[in-house]
Design an enzyme around this catalytic site. Sequence first.
Site, PDB file in Angstrom:
ATOM      1  N   ARG A   1       0.818  -1.213   0.000  1.00  0.00           N
ATOM      2  CA  ARG A   1       0.000   0.000   0.000  1.00  0.00           C
ATOM      3  C   ARG A   1       0.858   1.272   0.000  1.00  0.00           C
ATOM      4  O   ARG A   1       0.507   2.268   0.627  1.00  0.00           O
ATOM      5  CB  ARG A   1      -0.959  -0.006   1.195  1.00  0.00           C
ATOM      6  CG  ARG A   1      -1.917  -1.181   1.210  1.00  0.00           C
ATOM      7  CD  ARG A   1      -2.816  -1.197  -0.034  1.00  0.00           C
ATOM      8  NE  ARG A   1      -3.675  -2.375  -0.024  1.00  0.00           N
ATOM      9  CZ  ARG A   1      -3.385  -3.537  -0.610  1.00  0.00           C
ATOM     10  NH1 ARG A   1      -2.249  -3.667  -1.280  1.00  0.00           N
ATOM     11  NH2 ARG A   1      -4.212  -4.552  -0.554  1.00  0.00           N
TER      12      ARG A   1
ATOM     13  N   GLU B   1      -5.612   3.299   5.333  1.00  0.00           N
ATOM     14  CA  GLU B   1      -5.282   3.081   3.927  1.00  0.00           C
ATOM     15  C   GLU B   1      -5.958   4.141   3.069  1.00  0.00           C
ATOM     16  O   GLU B   1      -5.433   4.555   2.034  1.00  0.00           O
ATOM     17  CB  GLU B   1      -5.756   1.687   3.517  1.00  0.00           C
ATOM     18  CG  GLU B   1      -5.548   1.302   2.078  1.00  0.00           C
ATOM     19  CD  GLU B   1      -5.951  -0.134   1.810  1.00  0.00           C
ATOM     20  OE1 GLU B   1      -6.564  -0.369   0.753  1.00  0.00           O
ATOM     21  OE2 GLU B   1      -5.665  -1.004   2.661  1.00  0.00           O
TER      22      GLU B   1
ATOM     23  N   SER C   1     -11.660  -0.639   1.817  1.00  0.00           N
ATOM     24  CA  SER C   1     -10.968  -1.034   3.037  1.00  0.00           C
ATOM     25  C   SER C   1     -10.323   0.192   3.672  1.00  0.00           C
ATOM     26  O   SER C   1      -9.521   0.877   3.049  1.00  0.00           O
ATOM     27  CB  SER C   1      -9.914  -2.089   2.706  1.00  0.00           C
ATOM     28  OG  SER C   1      -9.265  -2.538   3.878  1.00  0.00           O
TER      29      SER C   1
END
Length: 300
Positions: free
Chosen positions: A174, A294, A224
Amino acid sequence: MRKFMFDLENQIPRNKIKYNEPLRNHTFIRLGGEADILVQPTTNEEIQTVIDIARRNNVPLTILGKGSNTIIKDKGIRGITLSLSHFNQIEVKGCEIKAQSGADIIAVSRAALDHTLTGLEFACGIPGSVGGALYMNAGAYGGQVSDVLQSAHVLTRGGELLNLSGEEMELGYRKSIFRSDRYIILDAVFRLEEGDQASISAKMNELTLARESKQPLEYPSCGSVFKRPEGHFAGKLIQDCQLQGTRIGGAEVSTKHAGFIVNVDNATAQDYLDLIEHIQQKVREKFDVELETEVITLGE
C-alpha cells in the site's frame, strides 16, 4: 484571479470545467464539500496545460482519480481539482496493456481477459482507477499491481515528462513513490502472459463472487479503511472489539465486513473521520495495536 480564469477557459474547453462542483458526485463514498474548480481533461496536453496554469498563477492543484479510496472533507478543496476520470483509454499490444491513469483497473482486467492475458485476475473487483492502483500498489486475493507493472509515464509538478520503471516507483505494501505527491501519473504499462481464456474467466468469476459475498457493496463506502497491521488483520481486530454496527452520524462500521465503514444515512466526512478515530482508539486500548489508515483524505 480574473486573468487566471481567462487563461484556463481560453486553453481548456469550457465543457471540461466546472465551478463549485459538489465532490460527493465524484467519490464512491458519496460525500465531501465542493471543488472551487473541477477540470476533467482527456488529453496529455490538457493535463500539462492545467499544471502550467496552476503553477504560473500559484493556484493549489489537487489530483483526483475515481475517488474510490478517498474521503474528501466537508469544506471541499480549494484551487483546482484535476479529475482524471475521463482520461481513460486502454490499448492492448501483444502481452502489454497500456492504460491511461483514469481508466478503471477493473476495465483493464477485463481487457486482459478479452485478449487471453493472465496476471490481472486479482484486479477484477478492485474499484478505482489505474492511477489510484499505482498510488496504493493495490492488491487483492494474493496479487498486487507491482507483480505486473512494467512502467509508467508521469509528469512532475513542474511539468517535466518522465518514464519510470517499476523499480523506480518503489512499490510496497500500500505504498509507492507517488505518495510523495511529486508526480502526476499519466499512464501505465502492464506486462502480462498469454493464458487460457476459460481459466482466466473462471478465476475472475470466483474472485468476484468472493468479493460480493464478503464486502458491503450495497452501501457507498471508501473500501478497506485500514492497512493490515503486522501479524494481524484489521477487520478481525475491529470485530473482536465488538465495533460492528457502531455508528457516528450516518457512518457505520459494516456488519458484513468490519474493515469497511459504510455511508448508511447521508454521512459527512467528519462522521467518517470521527468513527475512524474511535476505532483506532478502541483497538489500541484492547490490543495495543496502531491501525494505520489506507484511505486517502483530501480537502479541508
